[in-house]
Motif scaffolding. Structure first.
Motif, PDB file in Angstrom:
ATOM      1  N   LEU A  85     -90.952  86.071  29.266  1.00  0.00           N
ATOM      2  CA  LEU A  85     -91.528  85.389  28.113  1.00  0.00           C
ATOM      3  C   LEU A  85     -92.837  86.029  27.681  1.00  0.00           C
ATOM      4  O   LEU A  85     -93.637  86.464  28.535  1.00  0.00           O
ATOM      5  CB  LEU A  85     -91.762  83.901  28.427  1.00  0.00           C
ATOM      6  CG  LEU A  85     -90.571  82.974  28.176  1.00  0.00           C
ATOM      7  CD1 LEU A  85     -89.411  83.317  29.091  1.00  0.00           C
ATOM      8  CD2 LEU A  85     -90.977  81.522  28.346  1.00  0.00           C
ATOM      9  N   TYR A  86     -93.035  86.074  26.337  1.00  0.00           N
ATOM     10  CA  TYR A  86     -94.234  86.681  25.758  1.00  0.00           C
ATOM     11  C   TYR A  86     -94.796  85.729  24.698  1.00  0.00           C
ATOM     12  O   TYR A  86     -94.051  84.981  24.053  1.00  0.00           O
ATOM     13  CB  TYR A  86     -93.896  88.038  25.129  1.00  0.00           C
ATOM     14  CG  TYR A  86     -93.341  89.014  26.132  1.00  0.00           C
ATOM     15  CD1 TYR A  86     -94.167  89.872  26.838  1.00  0.00           C
ATOM     16  CD2 TYR A  86     -91.967  89.050  26.396  1.00  0.00           C
ATOM     17  CE1 TYR A  86     -93.648  90.762  27.769  1.00  0.00           C
ATOM     18  CE2 TYR A  86     -91.448  89.926  27.332  1.00  0.00           C
ATOM     19  CZ  TYR A  86     -92.291  90.780  28.022  1.00  0.00           C
ATOM     20  OH  TYR A  86     -91.778  91.641  28.955  1.00  0.00           O
ATOM     21  N   GLU A  91     -95.587  91.285  20.769  1.00  0.00           N
ATOM     22  CA  GLU A  91     -95.662  91.672  22.181  1.00  0.00           C
ATOM     23  C   GLU A  91     -94.261  91.786  22.790  1.00  0.00           C
ATOM     24  O   GLU A  91     -94.005  92.666  23.611  1.00  0.00           O
ATOM     25  CB  GLU A  91     -96.495  90.645  22.949  1.00  0.00           C
ATOM     26  CG  GLU A  91     -97.971  90.661  22.601  1.00  0.00           C
ATOM     27  CD  GLU A  91     -98.731  89.534  23.273  1.00  0.00           C
ATOM     28  OE1 GLU A  91     -99.270  89.764  24.376  1.00  0.00           O
ATOM     29  OE2 GLU A  91     -98.781  88.423  22.706  1.00  0.00           O
ATOM     30  N   LYS A  92     -93.378  90.899  22.389  1.00  0.00           N
ATOM     31  CA  LYS A  92     -92.009  90.961  22.914  1.00  0.00           C
ATOM     32  C   LYS A  92     -91.331  92.261  22.495  1.00  0.00           C
ATOM     33  O   LYS A  92     -90.719  92.945  23.327  1.00  0.00           O
ATOM     34  CB  LYS A  92     -91.202  89.766  22.382  1.00  0.00           C
ATOM     35  CG  LYS A  92     -89.735  89.780  22.808  1.00  0.00           C
ATOM     36  CD  LYS A  92     -88.919  88.717  22.098  1.00  0.00           C
ATOM     37  CE  LYS A  92     -88.667  89.081  20.654  1.00  0.00           C
ATOM     38  NZ  LYS A  92     -87.738  88.136  19.983  1.00  0.00           N
ATOM     39  N   GLU A  93     -91.435  92.619  21.215  1.00  0.00           N
ATOM     40  CA  GLU A  93     -90.753  93.823  20.745  1.00  0.00           C
ATOM     41  C   GLU A  93     -91.380  95.078  21.346  1.00  0.00           C
ATOM     42  O   GLU A  93     -90.678  96.064  21.611  1.00  0.00           O
ATOM     43  CB  GLU A  93     -90.782  93.863  19.221  1.00  0.00           C
ATOM     44  CG  GLU A  93     -89.931  92.738  18.609  1.00  0.00           C
ATOM     45  CD  GLU A  93     -89.831  92.820  17.101  1.00  0.00           C
ATOM     46  OE1 GLU A  93     -90.550  93.665  16.502  1.00  0.00           O
ATOM     47  OE2 GLU A  93     -89.052  92.050  16.513  1.00  0.00           O
ATOM     48  N   GLN A  94     -92.667  95.039  21.582  1.00  0.00           N
ATOM     49  CA  GLN A  94     -93.320  96.171  22.261  1.00  0.00           C
ATOM     50  C   GLN A  94     -92.782  96.301  23.686  1.00  0.00           C
ATOM     51  O   GLN A  94     -92.529  97.417  24.168  1.00  0.00           O
ATOM     52  CB  GLN A  94     -94.838  95.953  22.275  1.00  0.00           C
ATOM     53  CG  GLN A  94     -95.617  97.131  22.839  1.00  0.00           C
ATOM     54  CD  GLN A  94     -97.126  96.901  22.774  1.00  0.00           C
ATOM     55  OE1 GLN A  94     -97.593  95.882  22.264  1.00  0.00           O
ATOM     56  NE2 GLN A  94     -97.894  97.859  23.283  1.00  0.00           N
ATOM     57  N   ILE A 192     -80.080  94.218  27.156  1.00  0.00           N
ATOM     58  CA  ILE A 192     -81.374  93.601  26.870  1.00  0.00           C
ATOM     59  C   ILE A 192     -81.203  92.670  25.676  1.00  0.00           C
ATOM     60  O   ILE A 192     -80.899  93.118  24.561  1.00  0.00           O
ATOM     61  CB  ILE A 192     -82.459  94.658  26.563  1.00  0.00           C
ATOM     62  CG1 ILE A 192     -82.634  95.610  27.746  1.00  0.00           C
ATOM     63  CG2 ILE A 192     -83.781  93.981  26.217  1.00  0.00           C
ATOM     64  CD1 ILE A 192     -83.615  96.742  27.470  1.00  0.00           C
ATOM     65  N   GLY A 193     -81.373  91.377  25.897  1.00  0.00           N
ATOM     66  CA  GLY A 193     -81.336  90.407  24.803  1.00  0.00           C
ATOM     67  C   GLY A 193     -82.726  90.164  24.278  1.00  0.00           C
ATOM     68  O   GLY A 193     -83.669  89.995  25.053  1.00  0.00           O
ATOM     69  N   THR A 194     -82.869  90.142  22.947  1.00  0.00           N
ATOM     70  CA  THR A 194     -84.204  90.016  22.359  1.00  0.00           C
ATOM     71  C   THR A 194     -84.552  88.566  22.013  1.00  0.00           C
ATOM     72  O   THR A 194     -85.475  88.319  21.252  1.00  0.00           O
ATOM     73  CB  THR A 194     -84.318  90.872  21.087  1.00  0.00           C
ATOM     74  OG1 THR A 194     -83.365  90.396  20.118  1.00  0.00           O
ATOM     75  CG2 THR A 194     -84.051  92.328  21.399  1.00  0.00           C
ATOM     76  N   LEU A 222     -85.567  89.005  26.814  1.00  0.00           N
ATOM     77  CA  LEU A 222     -86.991  88.989  26.506  1.00  0.00           C
ATOM     78  C   LEU A 222     -87.207  88.018  25.351  1.00  0.00           C
ATOM     79  O   LEU A 222     -86.590  88.164  24.286  1.00  0.00           O
ATOM     80  CB  LEU A 222     -87.486  90.383  26.134  1.00  0.00           C
ATOM     81  CG  LEU A 222     -87.806  91.331  27.307  1.00  0.00           C
ATOM     82  CD1 LEU A 222     -86.555  91.681  28.094  1.00  0.00           C
ATOM     83  CD2 LEU A 222     -88.457  92.615  26.808  1.00  0.00           C
ATOM     84  N   VAL A 223     -88.039  87.019  25.554  1.00  0.00           N
ATOM     85  CA  VAL A 223     -88.194  85.920  24.605  1.00  0.00           C
ATOM     86  C   VAL A 223     -89.670  85.729  24.289  1.00  0.00           C
ATOM     87  O   VAL A 223     -90.526  85.933  25.159  1.00  0.00           O
ATOM     88  CB  VAL A 223     -87.614  84.607  25.192  1.00  0.00           C
ATOM     89  CG1 VAL A 223     -87.647  83.488  24.159  1.00  0.00           C
ATOM     90  CG2 VAL A 223     -86.196  84.824  25.710  1.00  0.00           C
ATOM     91  N   SER A 224     -89.955  85.337  23.036  1.00  0.00           N
ATOM     92  CA  SER A 224     -91.345  85.021  22.684  1.00  0.00           C
ATOM     93  C   SER A 224     -91.446  83.562  22.271  1.00  0.00           C
ATOM     94  O   SER A 224     -90.468  82.948  21.835  1.00  0.00           O
ATOM     95  CB  SER A 224     -91.833  85.926  21.541  1.00  0.00           C
ATOM     96  OG  SER A 224     -91.533  85.372  20.285  1.00  0.00           O
ATOM     97  N   MET A 225     -92.637  83.007  22.387  1.00  0.00           N
ATOM     98  CA  MET A 225     -92.872  81.622  21.982  1.00  0.00           C
ATOM     99  C   MET A 225     -92.924  81.484  20.466  1.00  0.00           C
ATOM    100  O   MET A 225     -93.072  80.384  19.943  1.00  0.00           O
ATOM    101  CB  MET A 225     -94.174  81.107  22.604  1.00  0.00           C
ATOM    102  CG  MET A 225     -94.164  81.081  24.130  1.00  0.00           C
ATOM    103  SD  MET A 225     -92.778  80.129  24.821  1.00  0.00           S
ATOM    104  CE  MET A 225     -93.257  78.468  24.341  1.00  0.00           C
TER     105      MET A 225
END
Length: 412
Positions: A85-86, A91-94, A192-194, A222-225
């Motif tokens: 989590l990001y 930040e997640k895409e980076q 890799i799941g975005t 990889l997940v962002s808030m």
């Protein structure tokens, strides 16, 4: 290109007006059937999916089907890592670009599963700027998508894909002509799941593209808030920028809420359609009796005995029965059903406003009105048929409906 199709809800007419085009006929729905009803008309129903267990309640509720779990052909040895989590999408895409770069440096093939077309193109651009050449598969190049995704397991391959693109195609380690053992030693395909989808079944389907048929493989999400799922279904946690265990709980909570909302929408839609389906079956049963017997001419003869006596001497009985059945009774029965469907469509579109004003349940109000409208449908069709039978020109060649202003559909 979907030819001769129209946008619904007045949108087509609005665009025609905006573009200065002559308004085209909107057409009408002559009949409809839900997917559930269509499926249940088969004598034998079966299906296979690796994610059926998660949808067991829906299969049972909407299709009357139970689920049996079949052991896999070969044990799954894929390594599924915990979600990362990001705080932000940036930040997640980076982090995605960095994860791809690390895997690519070893030659391990990478498949990136994105949430939508815009994200797939944005990530492809970021990978390109990082010197990582990739293949984008986002249903814009659907003619080649099966061939493209089949090569996603080749040495050093980087494939960016949306959820829908290339489904149903196995990804072989090494691609079509590569060294499978070499890729297996590298760990197999790396998925890799975005971001998490609104349904956990979609996540599992995406994860299942790696490690098929006992092959090695790995997966991570990889997940962002700031992802749409979190913002829409766990907004408080998203605003608080949760971290650690609380962030993982918020993500799971958002997905559970989304699944509950979608199931309730599905259930509500099904309840509306269930009544229409029951009425449809009554009409179908009546239609079948008209088609297979002499009910049409007999009914018209009882309503219009003088007209039947006038026509009988000069027209063969079979011809007269066929004209009564196919050209008159079925015409008005189909016409009455199409009018009923149009009424139900208008009713459903505004029923929530009526329910809001009266403080009632929209579904209950819809059912009351739908039942009231359907109650006289068959009698109304019979009355229209009798009226046509009295005035329509009927000859040995059949009935000329157009002579009295009645037209059949030109297409379906």
């Amino acid at each position: 290109m979907a030819r001769r199709q129209r946008w619904p809800d007045g949108l087509h007419a609005a665009v025609e007006a905006k573009e200065g085009l002559a308004a085209s006929d909107s057409g009408e729905i002559l009949d409809s059937i839900t997917i559930q009803s269509l499926v249940r008309r088969y004598r034998t129903i079966c299906g296979m999916t690796g994610t059926a267990v998660a949808a067991g309640q829906q299969f049972r509720e909407f299709y009357g089907l139970e689920i049996a779990v079949i052991p896999p052909n070969r044990p799954c040895i894929r390594t599924d890592e915990p979600d990362r989590l990001y705080p932000t999408i940036g930040e997640k895409e980076q982090a995605v670009v960095g994860e791809v770069a690390d895997a690519h440096a070893t030659g391990r093939p990478v498949l990136i599963g994105t949430l939508d077309v815009a994200e797939s193109e944005r990530l492809a651009g970021a990978l390109g700027r990082a010197g990582l050449r990739c293949t984008v598969l986002n249903a814009k190049n659907d003619a080649q998508e099966a061939a493209i995704v089949a090569e996603a397991g080749a040495h050093g391959a980087i494939t960016v894909s949306t959820q829908m693109a290339g489904r149903g195609t196995d990804i072989r380690l090494g691609g079509s002509g590569g060294d499978r053992d070499l890729i297996a030693e590298l760990g197999g395909l790396y998925l890799i799941g975005t971001g998490r989808h609104a349904s956990s079944r979609l996540d599992e389907q995406l994860r299942g593209r790696a490690g098929r048929q006992g092959d090695p493989g790995g997966s991570v999400f990889l997940v962002s808030m700031e992802d749409e799922l979190v913002l829409q279904y766990a907004p408080d946690e998203a605003r608080a920028q949760a971290s650690g265990a609380k962030a993982h709980w918020a993500l799971g909570h958002a997905q559970r809420v989304a699944e509950g909302v979608n199931l309730e929408i599905h259930r509500n839609t099904w309840q509306y359609n269930k009544l229409v389906e029951d009425q449809w079956r009554i009409v179908l049963d009546h239609r079948a009796r008209v088609l297979r017997g002499a009910d049409a001419l007999s009914a018209l003869g009882r309503q219009c005995p003088e007209r039947l006596a006038e026509l009988s001497p000069g027209i063969d009985g079979d011809v007269l029965a066929g004209a009564a059945r196919q050209m008159i009774v079925l015409f008005h029965l189909d016409r009455a059903w199409a009018d009923h469907l149009a009424f139900l469509a208008d009713l459903r579109e505004g029923i929530h406003l009526r329910a809001l004003a009266r403080g009632t349940v929209p579904l209950n109000e819809f059912m009351k009105e739908a039942i009231r409208a359907f109650r006289d449908l068959l009698e109304e069709a019979a009355a229209r048929s009798a009226q046509t039978f009295r005035i329509a020109p009927i000859t040995a060649d059949g009935v000329d409906l157009e002579a009295i202003g009645l037209k059949r559909p030109t297409s379906t």
